[in-house]
Write a protein that holds these residues in place. Sequence first.
Motif, PDB file in Angstrom:
ATOM      1  N   TYR A 186       7.506   4.891  -9.493  1.00 41.33           N
ATOM      2  CA  TYR A 186       6.479   4.993  -8.460  1.00 41.33           C
ATOM      3  C   TYR A 186       5.284   5.811  -8.939  1.00 41.33           C
ATOM      4  CZ  TYR A 186      10.629   3.880  -5.724  1.00 41.33           C
ATOM      5  OH  TYR A 186      11.761   3.286  -5.247  1.00 41.33           O
ATOM      6  N   CYS A 187       4.217   5.715  -8.176  1.00 41.46           N
ATOM      7  CA  CYS A 187       3.066   6.601  -8.312  1.00 41.46           C
ATOM      8  C   CYS A 187       3.019   7.383  -7.007  1.00 41.46           C
ATOM      9  CB  CYS A 187       1.777   5.795  -8.489  1.00 41.46           C
ATOM     10  SG  CYS A 187       1.734   4.836 -10.023  1.00 41.46           S
ATOM     11  N   VAL A 188       2.951   8.703  -7.103  1.00 41.08           N
ATOM     12  CA  VAL A 188       3.031   9.575  -5.928  1.00 41.08           C
ATOM     13  C   VAL A 188       1.713  10.310  -5.732  1.00 41.08           C
ATOM     14  CG1 VAL A 188       4.245  11.543  -4.912  1.00 41.08           C
ATOM     15  CG2 VAL A 188       5.513   9.886  -6.290  1.00 41.08           C
ATOM     16  N   SER A 195      -0.380   2.013 -15.422  1.00 45.50           N
ATOM     17  CA  SER A 195      -0.806   3.390 -15.164  1.00 45.50           C
ATOM     18  C   SER A 195      -1.017   3.605 -13.676  1.00 45.50           C
ATOM     19  CB  SER A 195      -2.119   3.681 -15.886  1.00 45.50           C
ATOM     20  OG  SER A 195      -1.949   3.541 -17.270  1.00 45.50           O
ATOM     21  N   CYS A 196      -0.766   4.828 -13.221  1.00 46.77           N
ATOM     22  CA  CYS A 196      -0.981   5.166 -11.811  1.00 46.77           C
ATOM     23  C   CYS A 196      -2.474   5.230 -11.508  1.00 46.77           C
ATOM     24  CB  CYS A 196      -0.335   6.507 -11.478  1.00 46.77           C
ATOM     25  SG  CYS A 196       1.462   6.418 -11.469  1.00 46.77           S
ATOM     26  N   PRO A 197      -2.836   4.934 -10.257  1.00 48.08           N
ATOM     27  CA  PRO A 197      -4.251   5.006  -9.886  1.00 48.08           C
ATOM     28  C   PRO A 197      -4.743   6.450  -9.830  1.00 48.08           C
ATOM     29  CG  PRO A 197      -2.926   4.549  -7.950  1.00 48.08           C
ATOM     30  CD  PRO A 197      -1.998   4.501  -9.136  1.00 48.08           C
ATOM     31  N   THR A 198      -6.036   6.635  -9.813  1.00 46.56           N
ATOM     32  CA  THR A 198      -6.659   7.944  -9.709  1.00 46.56           C
ATOM     33  C   THR A 198      -6.078   8.721  -8.524  1.00 46.56           C
ATOM     34  OG1 THR A 198      -8.695   7.016 -10.598  1.00 46.56           O
ATOM     35  CG2 THR A 198      -8.887   9.115  -9.436  1.00 46.56           C
ATOM     36  N   GLY A 199      -5.688   9.968  -8.765  1.00 41.22           N
ATOM     37  CA  GLY A 199      -5.153  10.828  -7.712  1.00 41.22           C
ATOM     38  C   GLY A 199      -3.652  10.743  -7.543  1.00 41.22           C
ATOM     39  N   PHE A 200      -2.989   9.821  -8.233  1.00 38.46           N
ATOM     40  CA  PHE A 200      -1.540   9.650  -8.129  1.00 38.46           C
ATOM     41  C   PHE A 200      -0.885  10.036  -9.451  1.00 38.46           C
ATOM     42  CE2 PHE A 200      -3.011   7.315  -4.575  1.00 38.46           C
ATOM     43  CZ  PHE A 200      -1.957   7.103  -3.704  1.00 38.46           C
ATOM     44  N   LYS A 201       0.369  10.516  -9.388  1.00 29.49           N
ATOM     45  CA  LYS A 201       1.119  10.894 -10.584  1.00 29.49           C
ATOM     46  C   LYS A 201       2.385  10.058 -10.672  1.00 29.49           C
ATOM     47  CE  LYS A 201      -0.584  15.534 -10.883  1.00 29.49           C
ATOM     48  NZ  LYS A 201      -0.654  16.753 -10.196  1.00 29.49           N
ATOM     49  N   ALA A 202       2.760   9.676 -11.887  1.00 34.23           N
ATOM     50  CA  ALA A 202       3.965   8.882 -12.104  1.00 34.23           C
ATOM     51  C   ALA A 202       5.221   9.699 -11.812  1.00 34.23           C
ATOM     52  CB  ALA A 202       4.003   8.373 -13.533  1.00 34.23           C
ATOM     53  N   SER A 203       6.187   9.078 -11.133  1.00 29.16           N
ATOM     54  CA  SER A 203       7.490   9.677 -10.876  1.00 29.16           C
ATOM     55  C   SER A 203       8.480   8.539 -10.652  1.00 29.16           C
ATOM     56  CB  SER A 203       7.442  10.582  -9.640  1.00 29.16           C
ATOM     57  OG  SER A 203       8.729  11.130  -9.398  1.00 29.16           O
ATOM     58  N   ILE A 248       3.672   4.527  -4.107  1.00 30.00           N
ATOM     59  CA  ILE A 248       3.468   3.095  -4.263  1.00 30.00           C
ATOM     60  C   ILE A 248       4.163   2.695  -5.557  1.00 30.00           C
ATOM     61  CG2 ILE A 248       1.254   3.372  -5.462  1.00 30.00           C
ATOM     62  CD1 ILE A 248       0.305   0.828  -3.932  1.00 30.00           C
ATOM     63  N   THR A 249       4.625   1.468  -5.632  1.00 32.71           N
ATOM     64  CA  THR A 249       5.289   0.980  -6.837  1.00 32.71           C
ATOM     65  C   THR A 249       4.369   1.113  -8.037  1.00 32.71           C
ATOM     66  OG1 THR A 249       6.543  -0.607  -5.527  1.00 32.71           O
ATOM     67  CG2 THR A 249       6.412  -1.026  -7.873  1.00 32.71           C
ATOM     68  N   LYS A 250       4.918   1.592  -9.144  1.00 32.05           N
ATOM     69  CA  LYS A 250       4.140   1.812 -10.362  1.00 32.05           C
ATOM     70  C   LYS A 250       4.001   0.502 -11.126  1.00 32.05           C
ATOM     71  CE  LYS A 250       3.952   4.860 -14.362  1.00 32.05           C
ATOM     72  NZ  LYS A 250       4.163   4.022 -15.539  1.00 32.05           N
ATOM     73  N   SER A 289       0.844  -1.197   0.000  1.00 33.27           N
ATOM     74  CA  SER A 289       0.000   0.000   0.000  1.00 33.27           C
ATOM     75  C   SER A 289       0.878   1.245   0.000  1.00 33.27           C
ATOM     76  CB  SER A 289      -0.926   0.004   1.211  1.00 33.27           C
ATOM     77  OG  SER A 289      -0.184  -0.001   2.403  1.00 33.27           O
ATOM     78  N   SER A 290       0.261   2.368  -0.365  1.00 28.61           N
ATOM     79  CA  SER A 290       0.992   3.628  -0.419  1.00 28.61           C
ATOM     80  C   SER A 290       1.498   3.987   0.971  1.00 28.61           C
ATOM     81  CB  SER A 290       0.097   4.738  -0.979  1.00 28.61           C
ATOM     82  OG  SER A 290      -1.106   4.821  -0.248  1.00 28.61           O
ATOM     83  N   SER A 291       2.680   4.586   1.000  1.00 30.74           N
ATOM     84  CA  SER A 291       3.320   4.910   2.265  1.00 30.74           C
ATOM     85  C   SER A 291       4.256   6.092   2.072  1.00 30.74           C
ATOM     86  CB  SER A 291       4.116   3.692   2.753  1.00 30.74           C
ATOM     87  OG  SER A 291       4.841   3.998   3.915  1.00 30.74           O
ATOM     88  N   ASN A 292       4.621   6.747   3.180  1.00 29.79           N
ATOM     89  CA  ASN A 292       5.574   7.852   3.085  1.00 29.79           C
ATOM     90  C   ASN A 292       7.008   7.334   3.070  1.00 29.79           C
ATOM     91  OD1 ASN A 292       5.630   7.081   5.784  1.00 29.79           O
ATOM     92  ND2 ASN A 292       6.116   9.139   6.480  1.00 29.79           N
TER      93      ASN A 292
END
Length: 103
Positions: A74-76, A63-71, A58-60, A28-31
């Motif tokens: 990862y998806c941030v 495509s990144c999930p809604t609300g997240f941007k690729a970097s 979170i690991t990309k 899951s997404s984490s800091n």
Amino acid sequence: MRIRMAIFSAALALGTAPVLVAPAMAQSSSNEVAKDGSCPKGFKQSGSSCVSSSQVAITKIGSCPTGFKASANYCVGDKGDYAEIRSGSCPTGLKTSGKYCVK
């Protein structure tokens, strides 16, 4: 048949029988995320991890999930965002977004 049973009994006695392991928790997404190449934008390297006080990643996978941007790999998302890698149906309270479940 007796030989197979003897081998199985010996394996049990030696403690080499197969071990059942509980399924791994979904990522899951984490800091703080494991460093995979370069850290995503807004994250700083800390040993073998990337950390941020204001974002989650979170690991990309595709495509990144809604609300997240690729970097990087990862998806941030913002600190309050939540995503986890989908394994089957999303749990109650989460909705499907590509290969992820999101709040």
